[in-house]
Design an enzyme around this catalytic site. Structure first.
Site, PDB file in Angstrom:
ATOM      1  N   ASP A   1     -23.255   8.231 -11.229  1.00  0.00           N
ATOM      2  CA  ASP A   1     -23.854   6.996 -10.729  1.00  0.00           C
ATOM      3  C   ASP A   1     -23.069   6.517  -9.520  1.00  0.00           C
ATOM      4  O   ASP A   1     -21.961   6.999  -9.238  1.00  0.00           O
ATOM      5  CB  ASP A   1     -23.926   5.913 -11.815  1.00  0.00           C
ATOM      6  CG  ASP A   1     -22.583   5.559 -12.409  1.00  0.00           C
ATOM      7  OD1 ASP A   1     -21.706   5.092 -11.655  1.00  0.00           O
ATOM      8  OD2 ASP A   1     -22.392   5.762 -13.625  1.00  0.00           O
TER       9      ASP A   1
ATOM     10  N   SER B   1      -7.310   1.951  -3.932  1.00  0.00           N
ATOM     11  CA  SER B   1      -6.105   2.498  -3.315  1.00  0.00           C
ATOM     12  C   SER B   1      -5.244   3.244  -4.319  1.00  0.00           C
ATOM     13  O   SER B   1      -4.559   4.203  -3.968  1.00  0.00           O
ATOM     14  CB  SER B   1      -5.259   1.366  -2.727  1.00  0.00           C
ATOM     15  OG  SER B   1      -5.639   1.064  -1.426  1.00  0.00           O
TER      16      SER B   1
ATOM     17  N   ASP C   1       1.022   3.930  -3.143  1.00  0.00           N
ATOM     18  CA  ASP C   1       0.628   5.333  -2.959  1.00  0.00           C
ATOM     19  C   ASP C   1       1.744   6.282  -3.386  1.00  0.00           C
ATOM     20  O   ASP C   1       1.506   7.260  -4.113  1.00  0.00           O
ATOM     21  CB  ASP C   1       0.276   5.585  -1.491  1.00  0.00           C
ATOM     22  CG  ASP C   1      -0.995   4.883  -1.053  1.00  0.00           C
ATOM     23  OD1 ASP C   1      -1.802   4.527  -1.929  1.00  0.00           O
ATOM     24  OD2 ASP C   1      -1.191   4.704   0.160  1.00  0.00           O
TER      25      ASP C   1
ATOM     26  N   GLU D   1       0.827  -1.204   0.000  1.00  0.00           N
ATOM     27  CA  GLU D   1       0.000   0.000   0.000  1.00  0.00           C
ATOM     28  C   GLU D   1       0.860   1.252   0.000  1.00  0.00           C
ATOM     29  O   GLU D   1       0.624   2.197  -0.761  1.00  0.00           O
ATOM     30  CB  GLU D   1      -0.924   0.010   1.223  1.00  0.00           C
ATOM     31  CG  GLU D   1      -1.848   1.212   1.281  1.00  0.00           C
ATOM     32  CD  GLU D   1      -2.736   1.290   0.064  1.00  0.00           C
ATOM     33  OE1 GLU D   1      -2.539   2.196  -0.765  1.00  0.00           O
ATOM     34  OE2 GLU D   1      -3.621   0.432  -0.075  1.00  0.00           O
TER      35      GLU D   1
ATOM     36  N   GLY E   1     -24.249  10.050 -16.829  1.00  0.00           N
ATOM     37  CA  GLY E   1     -24.145  11.025 -15.749  1.00  0.00           C
ATOM     38  C   GLY E   1     -23.569  10.397 -14.487  1.00  0.00           C
ATOM     39  O   GLY E   1     -22.897   9.371 -14.530  1.00  0.00           O
TER      40      GLY E   1
ATOM     41  N   GLY F   1     -24.678   4.236 -15.305  1.00  0.00           N
ATOM     42  CA  GLY F   1     -25.549   4.851 -16.289  1.00  0.00           C
ATOM     43  C   GLY F   1     -25.000   6.199 -16.693  1.00  0.00           C
ATOM     44  O   GLY F   1     -23.942   6.626 -16.220  1.00  0.00           O
TER      45      GLY F   1
ATOM     46  N   ASP G   1     -17.412   9.667 -18.841  1.00  0.00           N
ATOM     47  CA  ASP G   1     -18.586   9.034 -18.245  1.00  0.00           C
ATOM     48  C   ASP G   1     -18.529   7.521 -18.440  1.00  0.00           C
ATOM     49  O   ASP G   1     -18.382   7.032 -19.567  1.00  0.00           O
ATOM     50  CB  ASP G   1     -19.849   9.606 -18.898  1.00  0.00           C
ATOM     51  CG  ASP G   1     -21.112   9.278 -18.117  1.00  0.00           C
ATOM     52  OD1 ASP G   1     -20.995   8.733 -17.002  1.00  0.00           O
ATOM     53  OD2 ASP G   1     -22.205   9.576 -18.630  1.00  0.00           O
ATOM     54  N   ILE G   2     -18.614   6.776 -17.345  1.00  0.00           N
ATOM     55  CA  ILE G   2     -18.583   5.309 -17.397  1.00  0.00           C
ATOM     56  C   ILE G   2     -20.017   4.808 -17.288  1.00  0.00           C
ATOM     57  O   ILE G   2     -20.669   5.001 -16.252  1.00  0.00           O
ATOM     58  CB  ILE G   2     -17.732   4.726 -16.249  1.00  0.00           C
ATOM     59  CG1 ILE G   2     -16.377   5.448 -16.157  1.00  0.00           C
ATOM     60  CG2 ILE G   2     -17.548   3.231 -16.438  1.00  0.00           C
ATOM     61  CD1 ILE G   2     -15.535   5.382 -17.387  1.00  0.00           C
TER      62      ILE G   2
END
Length: 530
Positions: free
Chosen positions: A511, A455, A254, A250, A509, A507, A495-496
């Site tokens: 989500d 992460s 990072d 981690e 916009g 969807g 947008d995914i």
């Protein structure tokens, strides 16, 4: 001198979820440890998440206070700190330090002294971190300080958070389509001609460590300047690297992601114990660090809201509210176990939907996960990360604790999937590549590995913020109102629209899987600077 004969309950001092710790009996009366008492502000600071007016403001138009100005206006009143110190000494506790800016009094004492001071019983328990301590009854304080004390942290030392990363098996990593941070920065159209110079990125770590040889070798391999990385100890936490399958993964993920995007930024790593006290103290230490002055904080540790005490949820959120007023952006990983946020490998899930905290705070930038496929230097496809909705999927959903912030009023946050259909703070706000199968190439304890998880998304966005701060010449600070206001429809995010995380579907916009989507860095910078 006050008699301290009447007491007030301290609301929210026990977690809502039943503890799985095995009780072993009363803690030894003479066992010594340290506690942080969180104190009220002298005046209520502005709440940028509560005002719809902030949607019309660019960061340059937001009032951002210096750390000195903030402490003078909204820190703890010295008279309140003195009253808490007097109360503590009455019960035999030692006052180690106090801070107006951090609104904290730091105490040392024995189990019996703390039990008497806070009207509780302290037990020895066996929990995930080994044998430790936990309170067995709600807390109370004398009436003389009842309106002053907001929270008490450190009576329990159980681990409160887990790192949100996942390692791709090495056999798969060799054949997979993974990325370096600079490659992702190019795919996500991060601003060019900037390198993070003059910025400080703070990283909160609750375990693990880094090796300077790994950092040097990693960045030389990328043909990038070796970043300056400082280790800062909080509550005795230390840079303590061990092996690649520990929390070192981690820490290195990072550092290497944030600095891989912004190699000339100063990277300050605040190491603290994985307790409610350690985590909070690390956050406030970074926020009010007048020496290094971080402009962005990256947090990749968290846990489902149900595992936190209400006083912790409130006190941490108050610290993040301070960050917004200081112009410090806080990027938090949204979790890696889908809409349930409870990995079955770590305990039996309750079957309900949960959002991860601290990503659930309305004052942070909650970072969800995607699966990214590239075609050369362009994005071929990007969908919601969901390899397994219980064990390997982006976190997201609707908060059970935090109300819907003003900036999300028009975002279409759905009703919670839980009984009652509550509409609260929607998580996440944004997203980025997190699937281990399309993950990040890192160097950990001499081993070249591939990691995914949200992460990685928090430091990715933190690096982007550092670049934008440098380019603009001022802090972008609290980004959420802009993302839900001026940036909507600007192309600042991809947008995914394909995929789900279990209880929630992607969807058009915003989500509850990937928020507004992954970054288009240059477009976002354009909106910020227009």
């Amino acid at each position: 001198m006050s008699a301290y004969t009447t007491r007030q309950d301290l609301p929210g001092s026990l977690p809502a979820a039943a503890s799985s710790a095995l009780r072993l009996g009363a803690l030894a009366s003479d066992e010594r440890f340290e506690v942080t008492v969180r104190v009220r502000p002298r005046a209520a600071p502005p709440d940028l998440a509560a005002s719809a007016a902030t949607l019309a403001l660019k960061p340059a138009q937001q009032q951002q206070l210096s750390r000195e100005e903030y402490a003078a206006a909204f820190g703890a009143d010295p008279a309140d700190l003195a009253k808490v110190a007097d109360f503590a000494r009455h019960f035999g506790l030692v006052v180690l330090d106090s801070s107006s800016a951090r609104r904290s009094v730091f105490l040392s004492g024995t189990a019996d002294q703390f039990a008497a001071a806070f009207g509780t019983q302290i037990e020895q328990v066996e929990h995930a971190g080994g044998v430790g301590r936990a309170v067995a009854a709600p807390l109370s304080v004398p009436s003389e300080v009842g309106d002053i004390v907001e929270g008490v942290f450190g009576l329990s030392d159980a681990p409160v958070a887990r790192p949100h990363l996942q390692q791709l098996p090495e056999a798969q990593a060799a054949a997979g389509a993974s990325f370096t941070p600079p490659q992702l920065a190019k795919l996500y159209n991060f601003p060019t001609g900037v390198d993070g110079s003059g910025q400080c990125i703070a990283i909160i770590e609750l375990g693990g460590g880094f090796r300077t040889t790994d950092i040097s070798n990693y960045f030389k391999g990328l043909h990038l300047p070796v970043p300056k990385v400082k280790s800062i100890s909080v509550d005795g936490g230390k840079n303590h690297p061990t092996t690649a399958n520990s929390a070192d993964g981690e820490v290195m993920l990072d550092i290497e992601v944030a600095a891989g995007v912004a190699p000339k930024a100063l990277i300050c790593v605040y190491f603290a114990p994985n307790t409610d006290k350690g985590f909070l103290d690390a956050i406030t230490a970074a926020l009010h660090d007048k020496v290094n002055q971080p402009s962005v904080i990256s947090i990749s540790w968290g846990a489902a809201e149900k595992f936190w005490t209400p006083q912790a949820l409130s006190s941490y959120d108050a610290a993040f509210q301070s960050a917004a007023t200081l112009g410090v952006t806080v990027c938090c990983a949204a979790g890696d176990a889908g809409s349930g946020d409870e990995n079955p490998d770590q305990g039996q899930p309750d079957g309900l939907a949960h959002v991860d905290f601290p990503a659930a705070s309305p004052h942070v930038l909650a970072c969800g996960g995607t699966r990214l496929k590239a075609n050369g230097s362009s994005i071929a496809s990007e969908t919601v990360w969901n390899d397994d909705p219980l064990r390997s999927a982006s976190g997201g959903g609707v908060s059970d604790f935090f109300d819907l912030p003003a900036y999300q009023n028009g975002a279409g946050v759905p009703a919670s999937a839980n009984p009652g259909g509550r509409v609260g703070r929607g998580v996440p706000d944004v997203a980025g590549d997190a699937d281990p199968n399309t993950g990040y190439q890192v160097l950990v304890d001499g081993r070249r590995l591939v990691f995914g998880g949200t992460s990685a998304v928090a430091p990715l966005w933190a690096g982007l913020v550092a670049l934008m701060n440098q380019k603009l010449g001022h802090h972008v600070g609290f980004l959420n109102p802009l993302l839900y206001g001026a940036a909507v429809g600007s192309g600042a995010t991809h947008d995914i629209t394909v995929g789900d995380i279990g209880a929630y579907q992607a969807g058009a916009g915003w989500d509850a899987c990937t928020g507004w989507g992954s970054p288009n860095g240059a477009k976002l910078l354009q909106v910020l600077g227009s």
